[in-house]
Structure formats: structure tokens, C-alpha cells
Write an enzyme that holds these catalytic residues in place. Sequence first.
Site, PDB file in Angstrom:
ATOM      1  N   LEU A  38     -17.526 -50.425-131.266  1.00 39.86           N
ATOM      2  CA  LEU A  38     -16.520 -49.373-131.117  1.00 39.86           C
ATOM      3  C   LEU A  38     -16.318 -48.610-132.408  1.00 39.86           C
ATOM      4  CD1 LEU A  38     -13.183 -49.362-129.280  1.00 39.86           C
ATOM      5  CD2 LEU A  38     -13.110 -49.062-131.767  1.00 39.86           C
ATOM      6  N   LEU A  39     -16.286 -47.296-132.288  1.00 40.27           N
ATOM      7  CA  LEU A  39     -15.897 -46.393-133.362  1.00 40.27           C
ATOM      8  C   LEU A  39     -14.571 -45.753-132.994  1.00 40.27           C
ATOM      9  CD1 LEU A  39     -17.991 -43.553-134.988  1.00 40.27           C
ATOM     10  CD2 LEU A  39     -16.106 -42.921-133.490  1.00 40.27           C
ATOM     11  N   ASN A  40     -13.664 -45.578-133.973  1.00 41.35           N
ATOM     12  CA  ASN A  40     -12.525 -44.708-133.726  1.00 41.35           C
ATOM     13  C   ASN A  40     -12.264 -43.823-134.936  1.00 41.35           C
ATOM     14  OD1 ASN A  40     -11.477 -47.519-134.374  1.00 41.35           O
ATOM     15  ND2 ASN A  40      -9.490 -46.518-134.364  1.00 41.35           N
ATOM     16  N   ASP A  41     -11.147 -43.919-135.622  1.00 39.12           N
ATOM     17  CA  ASP A  41     -10.737 -42.893-136.579  1.00 39.12           C
ATOM     18  C   ASP A  41     -11.769 -42.621-137.678  1.00 39.12           C
ATOM     19  OD1 ASP A  41      -8.512 -43.648-135.134  1.00 39.12           O
ATOM     20  OD2 ASP A  41      -7.219 -43.943-136.875  1.00 39.12           O
ATOM     21  N   GLN A  57     -13.528 -46.166-138.733  1.00 35.23           N
ATOM     22  CA  GLN A  57     -13.090 -47.417-138.140  1.00 35.23           C
ATOM     23  C   GLN A  57     -14.192 -47.935-137.217  1.00 35.23           C
ATOM     24  OE1 GLN A  57      -9.233 -48.811-138.190  1.00 35.23           O
ATOM     25  NE2 GLN A  57     -10.367 -48.374-140.063  1.00 35.23           N
ATOM     26  N   TYR A 100      -7.391 -51.063-141.659  1.00 30.72           N
ATOM     27  CA  TYR A 100      -7.019 -49.901-140.866  1.00 30.72           C
ATOM     28  C   TYR A 100      -7.263 -48.611-141.653  1.00 30.72           C
ATOM     29  CZ  TYR A 100      -5.019 -52.407-136.856  1.00 30.72           C
ATOM     30  OH  TYR A 100      -4.843 -53.155-135.725  1.00 30.72           O
ATOM     31  N   SER A 101      -6.938 -47.492-141.025  1.00 33.48           N
ATOM     32  CA  SER A 101      -7.361 -46.182-141.522  1.00 33.48           C
ATOM     33  C   SER A 101      -6.768 -45.825-142.871  1.00 33.48           C
ATOM     34  CB  SER A 101      -7.005 -45.107-140.504  1.00 33.48           C
ATOM     35  OG  SER A 101      -7.809 -45.229-139.357  1.00 33.48           O
ATOM     36  N   ASP A 160      -2.141 -45.641-142.433  1.00 31.36           N
ATOM     37  CA  ASP A 160      -2.976 -44.439-142.496  1.00 31.36           C
ATOM     38  C   ASP A 160      -2.668 -43.563-143.712  1.00 31.36           C
ATOM     39  OD1 ASP A 160      -3.682 -45.456-140.004  1.00 31.36           O
ATOM     40  OD2 ASP A 160      -2.457 -44.019-138.901  1.00 31.36           O
ATOM     41  N   GLU A 218       1.048 -41.290-136.302  1.00 32.91           N
ATOM     42  CA  GLU A 218      -0.135 -41.843-136.958  1.00 32.91           C
ATOM     43  C   GLU A 218      -0.904 -40.755-137.711  1.00 32.91           C
ATOM     44  OE1 GLU A 218      -1.609 -45.725-134.692  1.00 32.91           O
ATOM     45  OE2 GLU A 218      -2.317 -43.906-133.720  1.00 32.91           O
TER      46      GLU A 218
END
Length: 469
Positions: A38-41, A57, A100-101, A160, A218
Site C-alpha cells: 500500500l502507498l498513501n501520502d 507512506q 507517519y507523514s 504531519d 490532516e
Amino acid sequence: MEEHDLMKQAVQALMSGMPKALRDPHRPAWHLAPSVGLLNDPNGFIQHNGVYHLFYQWNPLGCDHRNKCWGHWQSTDLVNWQHQPVALVPGACYDSHGCYSGSAVVADGKITLVYTGNVKYAEGSRTAYQCLAQENAQGGYDKLGPVLPLPAGYSGHVRDPKVWRHQDAWYMVLGARDLQDRGKVLLLRSDDLRSWQLRGEIAGSQLNGIGDFGYMWECPDLFTLDGVEVLICCPQGLEAQAERYLNVYQAGYFTGKLDYQRATFDHQDFHELDAGFEFYAPQTTLAEDGRRLLVGWMGVPEQDEDYHPTRQYGWIHTMTCPRELSLQNGKLYQQPARELQQLRGTSQQWQGAADSAPCLPVDSAELLLTPQGRFSANVGDAIVLDWDGALLRLTRNNLRDGQPEHRYWRGDLAHLQILFDHSSVEIFINHGEAVMSARYFPGPQPLLQLGGDAHLALEHWSLAPCMLE
């Protein structure tokens, strides 16, 4: 899980999972996607000594939101990218439940990462630390530990960090949720990146005259564009309206003026950054040529992620294309980064009635469209764009229940630039006045079918794949 053990499992996941992921017909040709998992931010987007760095991420062990590492790509042209060593892996006491980001700055000639260490406790509570990591000679990053614990008066949801230099100091904006479940953006100041002073809340729910506006904000990003401060943020908890705020969580921006001394931000109304189905957690950087560039996650947390067909191939989500930002009449415009024109291949031009337009291949393609009148564009029988003279509507079948779902834009339509990849479409309206981004999952070799009584002028290019090595 210890960092060393997670890294060993990640290597195994890559070796065993990549052949399957690469067989996926929905694998993008030129958008950035995770090798597996999984990829996110997007995180730590920065240009240093002519090289762009984009961290992200990443859960290498599955398609869920656990084991959050920072993957790392770099590029000299925003088109072709190279994998770099994984930058951050959770496992320390201050980031045990995820790195986290965050963002990246250049300090003492080295790229320094500023990220949130997420810690969850057995009884269900959580806390967060803002942490540093610094580039080393091998191209990796050494953790320097926490520099900011959870500030008083806020829940464990403080994360973040976006950091920048202004005059003689460092500044940080942080997304936060206070103890009354109100989303906020915090402003902090530091002389050395290590000792931080909380200056105050500069935006959020029940601030600056906006009333209730979500329980958590966020991924804040604050920058100056043409003498105006722009605050990008992602409010969670906004109620859907008839034609906006239709995703589970929103991403948008305010324009205004930041008073650094008083820690106040006098801003205008909130505007969504993207009117499509998938867009979240964007991050910007100031390029060395003076452009403000943005990359977003072409996904939304908790929005039908379990139903993406790419999960069968062991991966999920992509980034948007890199975009150039400008301010025009107080509105933030986004256009595809000019470097993407390097991907253009064979060109085809056509004019005439929409009903007579040729079917065009859009597996990996770019389309410029100037319409006069009403038209519809069916993309591979998987997503449809309709213009009725006043309303632009994007329609697809929901991945979860198969029912039609829609996103909307209203205005005067003069021009469209549409970028297609194997499982995504990005629609730039009126040279960037608005954007509609979406994932969609057509059959093989999808075609664009145009219809309606509009007179159209169009130009079409096939787009070459980028290099990712």
C-alpha cells in the site's frame, strides 16, 4: 515488530510479490505506484542540488494501513524515477506503530526529514512525537529521535509536520485534533529544528469565523505564492453537500495572510483542491526554478479501499501527476508539470461534431479538448464525463456496490486537458481552474467515445511509459 525484522519481511515481500504486481493490467504506465503493498501520502517532497526527492507512506507487507514506512524515489526530471533505500522503518519506542507523514528540509547541507512517530498503547490510547532523521553518506537516513512530544490540550492525533524556513527561523505547521474533537492547524517556531515553541492555532474548526469544520485536520502545508499565503489541509468530518464534500474526507485550501509575529492567519473561504473521486494528502515543494509543485495521493482513506481490484495483484494506490501551482484572481490553479510533455508520442488532431468523433485509445494518453456545446465522453465503458452547458459531471459505478456515483463541477467550460493512465484519469478544467482526479478500472485497450451536438477541436497523444528503476 523490530525494524530489522520488518526490513527482512519487506525484502521477501518485494521478491515474491513484484512479478505478480507487474502482471496487473491496471498497473500504471507513468504514474508512481508501490512495487508491492500500500502507498498513501506523499512525504518529504523536495528538490536538492537539482534532484527531486519524493518520499511516501508505504506498507510493503500488505494492502492495509499498517507497518508505515517511508519509501523513497528520486528524479532529475519529474518523469523518470529511481528507487532509493527505504528511508524510515518503524520500530523505535517513539515510532513503534508507524513512521507517519511529514516533510523534508535542507539543513547543514543535508536533507533532514521531519515526521510523526505514532505510538499506540494496549488499552487503546495513543500519542505522537515529531521526529527528525538525517541523510547519511550511503543514501539512507539516520533517526535522530523526537524533538516535540504531544502538546498539552490535544488528543493523540497530532501529526504531519510541514517545515519551512522564513527569515532567520524554522516554522512548522501540524495537523491536530483538540480535546473537544475540533480539527486545528498549529504553528510552531524553532531556531535549530530541535527546540520548538508552539505559537498558536492559526486555522481550524471554530476559528477565524468558519464555525464547525471537522474533527481533525490532516496534512497541512503552508507556503507563499505571489505574495499570498496558501494553507492546504485535509479536514475530516465535513458533511457532504449536493455537489461538494462528496468524498469520505476532503482536501482543500485557504488563501490569506499569515502574521508570523502574532501567529494569526486571516484567510478566505475553504475551496476543494480536486473535484474528483480520489485525491488526498497533497504536498508541495518550491523547485529550484521558482515553481511551486504539488503531488497528491490518488486515493482517500477508508473510501472503498477493500474493493480495489489491484489488491488481487498485491498492491494498491498511486500518486497523482506532479502539478504546477499558480494564483489567478485569488484562485489556486493546477496544471500538469511541463516536464510530462516529454512522454508525448504520436499526435492526432481532429475537429467536428462530437457524434462524428473517432474513437481514441486512452490506455496511456493525453487529450486536449475545446468544446462548443454539450457533449459526453465515455472512457472504456468504465467512467463517463458529461457536460450539459452548466454542469460537468463525472460518473462511474461504485466499487463496493456497483451503483452509479457522481462528482461535479460548475462553471463556464472552455478547455479540457485530460491525462489517462491504465487505471486513472486526471481532468484539468480551463487550464487548471479546477481538477477532477479518479481511479477507474476498464477492460483491456480502453477507447474514448465522444457523443453529443457539440463542435469539438481535439488533440490526442499517446504517452510513453516512464522509467522506474
